[in-house]
Design an enzyme around this catalytic site. Sequence first.
Site, short mmCIF file in Angstrom:
data_model
loop_
_atom_site.label_atom_id
_atom_site.label_comp_id
_atom_site.label_asym_id
_atom_site.label_seq_id
_atom_site.Cartn_x
_atom_site.Cartn_y
_atom_site.Cartn_z
N GLY A 57 -4.28 -4.40 -4.38
CA GLY A 57 -5.30 -3.44 -4.80
C GLY A 57 -4.57 -2.18 -5.22
O GLY A 57 -4.20 -1.36 -4.40
N HIS A 58 -4.31 -2.06 -6.51
CA HIS A 58 -3.54 -0.90 -7.00
C HIS A 58 -4.50 0.19 -7.48
O HIS A 58 -5.25 -0.01 -8.44
CB HIS A 58 -2.57 -1.35 -8.10
CG HIS A 58 -1.47 -2.21 -7.57
ND1 HIS A 58 -0.57 -2.88 -8.36
CD2 HIS A 58 -1.11 -2.48 -6.29
CE1 HIS A 58 0.29 -3.54 -7.58
NE2 HIS A 58 -0.02 -3.31 -6.33
N ASP A 98 0.81 -1.22 0.00
CA ASP A 98 0.00 0.00 0.00
C ASP A 98 0.85 1.27 0.00
O ASP A 98 0.46 2.30 0.58
CB ASP A 98 -0.96 0.03 1.21
CG ASP A 98 -1.81 -1.21 1.28
OD1 ASP A 98 -2.26 -1.66 0.21
OD2 ASP A 98 -2.02 -1.74 2.38
N GLN A 117 2.25 -5.93 -3.11
CA GLN A 117 2.62 -5.97 -1.68
C GLN A 117 3.96 -5.26 -1.44
O GLN A 117 4.26 -4.34 -2.19
CB GLN A 117 2.64 -7.43 -1.17
CG GLN A 117 1.27 -8.09 -1.08
CD GLN A 117 0.80 -8.72 -2.37
OE1 GLN A 117 1.55 -9.40 -3.03
NE2 GLN A 117 -0.45 -8.51 -2.74
N LYS A 136 2.02 2.13 -5.18
CA LYS A 136 2.69 1.64 -6.39
C LYS A 136 1.81 1.81 -7.64
O LYS A 136 2.31 2.12 -8.71
CB LYS A 136 3.04 0.15 -6.24
CG LYS A 136 4.05 -0.12 -5.15
CD LYS A 136 4.35 -1.60 -5.03
CE LYS A 136 3.22 -2.43 -4.49
NZ LYS A 136 2.83 -2.15 -3.11
P1 IMP Z 1 -2.61 -12.62 1.98
O1 IMP Z 1 -1.63 -12.13 0.99
O2 IMP Z 1 -4.03 -12.36 1.62
O3 IMP Z 1 -2.37 -14.05 2.34
O4 IMP Z 1 -2.37 -11.79 3.35
C1 IMP Z 1 -1.19 -11.91 4.11
C2 IMP Z 1 -0.79 -10.58 4.71
O5 IMP Z 1 -0.41 -9.69 3.68
C3 IMP Z 1 -1.92 -9.86 5.45
O6 IMP Z 1 -1.37 -9.12 6.52
C4 IMP Z 1 -2.48 -8.90 4.42
O7 IMP Z 1 -3.13 -7.80 4.99
C5 IMP Z 1 -1.20 -8.50 3.71
N1 IMP Z 1 -1.41 -8.08 2.33
C6 IMP Z 1 -1.67 -8.85 1.26
N2 IMP Z 1 -1.78 -8.11 0.15
C7 IMP Z 1 -1.60 -6.85 0.53
C8 IMP Z 1 -1.56 -5.61 -0.19
O8 IMP Z 1 -1.72 -5.54 -1.41
N3 IMP Z 1 -1.33 -4.50 0.56
C9 IMP Z 1 -1.11 -4.55 1.89
N4 IMP Z 1 -1.12 -5.66 2.59
C10 IMP Z 1 -1.36 -6.82 1.91
#
Ligand code: IMP
Length: 467
Positions: free
Chosen positions: A81-82, A54, A266, A57
């Site tokens: 979520g871009h 977040d 991420q 990007k």
């Molecule tokens: P997962 O990727 O859904 O398995 O989540 C694992 C961890 O990564 C959690 O803490 C999510 O909130 C975090 N996470 C996954 N994708 C994003 C992103 O695009 N932005 C911020 N945090 C993310």
Amino acid sequence: MYIMSFLIPIYMYKIYRQNRLNIIRLSGFQKPKTKILQEKIMPADVIVGAQWGDEGKGKIIDVLAEGYDIICRYQGGANAGHTVVVNGEKYVLHLLPSGILHKGKLNIIGNGVVIELEELVKEIDSLRKRGVKITPKNLMISENAHIVMPYHKILDSAKEIKSGDKKIGTTSRGIGPAYVDKYSRTGVRIMDIFDDEKLLNKIETNLDEKNFILQNYYGKEKLSVKEIYENIKNLRGYIKIFIDDTIWTLNSALKKNKKVLFEGAQGALLDIEFGTYPYVTSSNPTIGGVMTGAGISYKYINKVMGVVKAYQTRVGAGPFPTKMDEDTEKKTREKGGEYGATTGRPRSCGWIDLVALKYAVDLNGLTEIILTKIDVLSLFDTIKLCVKYEYNGKKIDRFIPDGDELYKCKPVYIELDGWKQDLANIRNYKKLPEQAKKYIKFIEDFINVKISKVSVGPSREQILNKK
Ligand code: IMP
């Protein structure tokens, strides 16, 4: 005779010169070229998140996309979520690369991405409804990419609920379970769904195990093979035209010196290898993910640009040493719109953590930083920057990537004066308030990487080039 006296010396000189050149050639001596050869600049650049995701990007990739032929996602899935704002209109992209809003660019979803078919179709559909043309000319999907199956999403949520206060706080997009199957070699790839027998076989074998776990461990309903099979058969026709060999396409393009931008999702601190394990995602958002998730060599990479938010956020569970006090956090969240683009969850907010940032610089070999959301810090009289941790009674300047140990680290801050001035309308770096420039300079000096751009708001124009 008279003429001969001229010709013989000329002829003799020619023989002498020829021999001399031969000697020079044979001895390997090369006359130095007068023109200095220019070093070849490699055609690929990479954008990575340098915090917990977040960082903004999406907007940065959208701004940079114009300078590239291809934009490629290489890891993660619809957990990303871009957010991109174009002409006041907001687009949130989960699976499609952020170059999709630019005409004439090829957008690639690489083999390292895990794809939720329903989400992908929904995203393509909704962009088309808003007038964005999506054809095989601007979208290509790797036939090797794995699919997030319906049972992955259910398992993801069920596991989180069962884990109670030990949960990771995932996005419930089935990312972890999909990568588990990939690595246990039972995953379903894009190429598998066009072979009826293979697809049915894979679903049957997988559900044999998953249904047992769902029913007996999580107390959930059994899933139907037929329903999943039919659902995929309905969706596959929609995406078939986009499927291709992305590894070959990328390598051929790079050999021809086409410019490619790799779009990380991420951030470094969520990396499965290097992040705050177990509070991480299940892929490699760091630089190594480009090679494994797109199938290209490191030798093509020129710039590795880290996107860094001027403060820090985290969504989901896990340690966060620089988390702000409640009141400061609330103000930051409201001004920064810090709610998850995928889940809508409020993000935790904190001060910039330069110990963690140095770690992200090392992991990725960042060549430059793009600093985002500095306008949000206009709220404060003073701004804190974490420069060390206090850990087990000692001051340290090393990041502790272990999720449990990092909880024990207390931030050591330095404070700088704020600028208390709205930055949203500034379009020239020189016009930034002196205190904002001091803040930027402090970060640069501390991490020893230059900041090349500073973003002062969500839209394309709100970006300042810093030379
Ligand atoms: P997962 O990727 O859904 O398995 O989540 C694992 C961890 O990564 C959690 O803490 C999510 O909130 C975090 N996470 C996954 N994708 C994003 C992103 O695009 N932005 C911020 N945090 C993310």
